[in-house]
Design a protein around this motif. Structure first.
Motif, PDB file in Angstrom:
ATOM      1  N   ALA A 165     -46.506 -30.185 -83.530  1.00 50.10           N
ATOM      2  CA  ALA A 165     -44.995 -29.706 -82.792  1.00 50.10           C
ATOM      3  C   ALA A 165     -44.034 -30.468 -81.628  1.00 50.10           C
ATOM      4  CB  ALA A 165     -44.759 -28.232 -83.126  1.00 50.10           C
ATOM      5  N   GLN A 166     -46.255 -30.262 -80.441  1.00 54.38           N
ATOM      6  CA  GLN A 166     -45.655 -30.895 -79.539  1.00 54.38           C
ATOM      7  C   GLN A 166     -44.796 -32.719 -79.532  1.00 54.38           C
ATOM      8  OE1 GLN A 166     -48.698 -30.273 -75.776  1.00 54.38           O
ATOM      9  NE2 GLN A 166     -46.791 -30.660 -74.633  1.00 54.38           N
ATOM     10  N   LYS A 167     -46.033 -33.310 -79.973  1.00 57.02           N
ATOM     11  CA  LYS A 167     -45.218 -34.824 -80.143  1.00 57.02           C
ATOM     12  C   LYS A 167     -44.224 -34.463 -81.068  1.00 57.02           C
ATOM     13  CE  LYS A 167     -46.696 -38.947 -81.982  1.00 57.02           C
ATOM     14  NZ  LYS A 167     -48.437 -39.570 -82.195  1.00 57.02           N
ATOM     15  N   ALA A 168     -43.773 -34.646 -82.299  1.00 55.62           N
ATOM     16  CA  ALA A 168     -42.849 -34.059 -82.273  1.00 55.62           C
ATOM     17  C   ALA A 168     -41.444 -33.801 -81.652  1.00 55.62           C
ATOM     18  CB  ALA A 168     -42.529 -32.956 -83.715  1.00 55.62           C
ATOM     19  N   HIS A 169     -41.613 -32.535 -80.655  1.00 56.69           N
ATOM     20  CA  HIS A 169     -40.378 -31.909 -79.903  1.00 56.69           C
ATOM     21  C   HIS A 169     -39.843 -32.931 -78.979  1.00 56.69           C
ATOM     22  CE1 HIS A 169     -37.793 -29.064 -77.936  1.00 56.69           C
ATOM     23  NE2 HIS A 169     -37.823 -29.889 -76.394  1.00 56.69           N
ATOM     24  N   ILE A 170     -41.650 -33.945 -78.202  1.00 59.28           N
ATOM     25  CA  ILE A 170     -41.290 -35.166 -77.829  1.00 59.28           C
ATOM     26  C   ILE A 170     -40.027 -35.769 -78.168  1.00 59.28           C
ATOM     27  CG2 ILE A 170     -42.332 -37.252 -75.551  1.00 59.28           C
ATOM     28  CD1 ILE A 170     -44.725 -34.696 -75.561  1.00 59.28           C
ATOM     29  N   LEU A 171     -40.637 -36.727 -79.119  1.00 56.41           N
ATOM     30  CA  LEU A 171     -39.894 -37.828 -79.845  1.00 56.41           C
ATOM     31  C   LEU A 171     -38.254 -37.543 -80.037  1.00 56.41           C
ATOM     32  CD1 LEU A 171     -43.148 -38.323 -81.953  1.00 56.41           C
ATOM     33  CD2 LEU A 171     -41.868 -39.935 -79.984  1.00 56.41           C
ATOM     34  N   GLU A 172     -38.138 -36.209 -80.534  1.00 55.44           N
ATOM     35  CA  GLU A 172     -36.982 -35.183 -80.627  1.00 55.44           C
ATOM     36  C   GLU A 172     -36.445 -35.174 -79.323  1.00 55.44           C
ATOM     37  OE1 GLU A 172     -37.393 -32.102 -83.394  1.00 55.44           O
ATOM     38  OE2 GLU A 172     -37.996 -33.743 -84.728  1.00 55.44           O
ATOM     39  N   ALA A 173     -36.971 -34.733 -77.804  1.00 53.35           N
ATOM     40  CA  ALA A 173     -35.762 -34.869 -77.019  1.00 53.35           C
ATOM     41  C   ALA A 173     -35.753 -35.710 -75.600  1.00 53.35           C
ATOM     42  CB  ALA A 173     -36.021 -33.210 -77.152  1.00 53.35           C
ATOM     43  N   ILE A 174     -37.036 -36.467 -75.642  1.00 50.66           N
ATOM     44  CA  ILE A 174     -37.573 -36.873 -73.727  1.00 50.66           C
ATOM     45  C   ILE A 174     -36.958 -38.266 -74.552  1.00 50.66           C
ATOM     46  CG2 ILE A 174     -39.062 -36.907 -72.631  1.00 50.66           C
ATOM     47  CD1 ILE A 174     -38.221 -33.773 -73.134  1.00 50.66           C
ATOM     48  N   CYS A 175     -36.538 -39.031 -73.475  1.00 56.23           N
ATOM     49  CA  CYS A 175     -35.935 -40.353 -73.540  1.00 56.23           C
ATOM     50  C   CYS A 175     -36.982 -41.131 -72.712  1.00 56.23           C
ATOM     51  CB  CYS A 175     -34.695 -40.476 -72.829  1.00 56.23           C
ATOM     52  SG  CYS A 175     -35.083 -40.124 -71.037  1.00 56.23           S
ATOM     53  N   ALA A 176     -37.135 -41.702 -73.452  1.00 60.55           N
ATOM     54  CA  ALA A 176     -38.097 -43.023 -72.778  1.00 60.55           C
ATOM     55  C   ALA A 176     -38.454 -43.319 -71.804  1.00 60.55           C
ATOM     56  CB  ALA A 176     -38.405 -44.327 -73.551  1.00 60.55           C
TER      57      ALA A 176
END
Length: 79
Positions: free
Chosen positions: A25-36
């Motif tokens: 879930a943490q990885k999914a959230h980062i990929l959906e909500a945090i910019c590069a």
């Protein structure tokens, strides 16, 4: 895929999935909500956290400390 970053509130692209070392879930959230850009900034801070606290990745508590530091830095909800 473009997104509006939860941390900086600017539009951007997500980080490369191969650069996000977390799982679930943490990885999914980062990929959906945090910019590069914010993720790259975290990668610089991550090295400092590892060195400052002398984290050993063989220790589960140390891995959790790093996950918490990441969540705090990026403003993610606790896992």
């Amino acid at each position: 895929m473009s997104l509006t970053c939860e941390r900086c509130n600017r539009p951007g692209e997500p980080p490369s999935a191969s650069r996000v070392a977390y799982m679930g879930a943490q990885k999914a959230h980062i990929l959906e909500a945090i910019c590069a850009d914010c993720w790259k900034e975290w990668e610089g801070v991550e090295v400092k956290v590892i060195n400052e606290y002398r984290l050993n990745f063989m220790d589960p508590e140390h891995r959790e400390m790093l996950k918490k530091a990441c969540a705090d830095f990026l403003g993610l909800p606790p896992q």
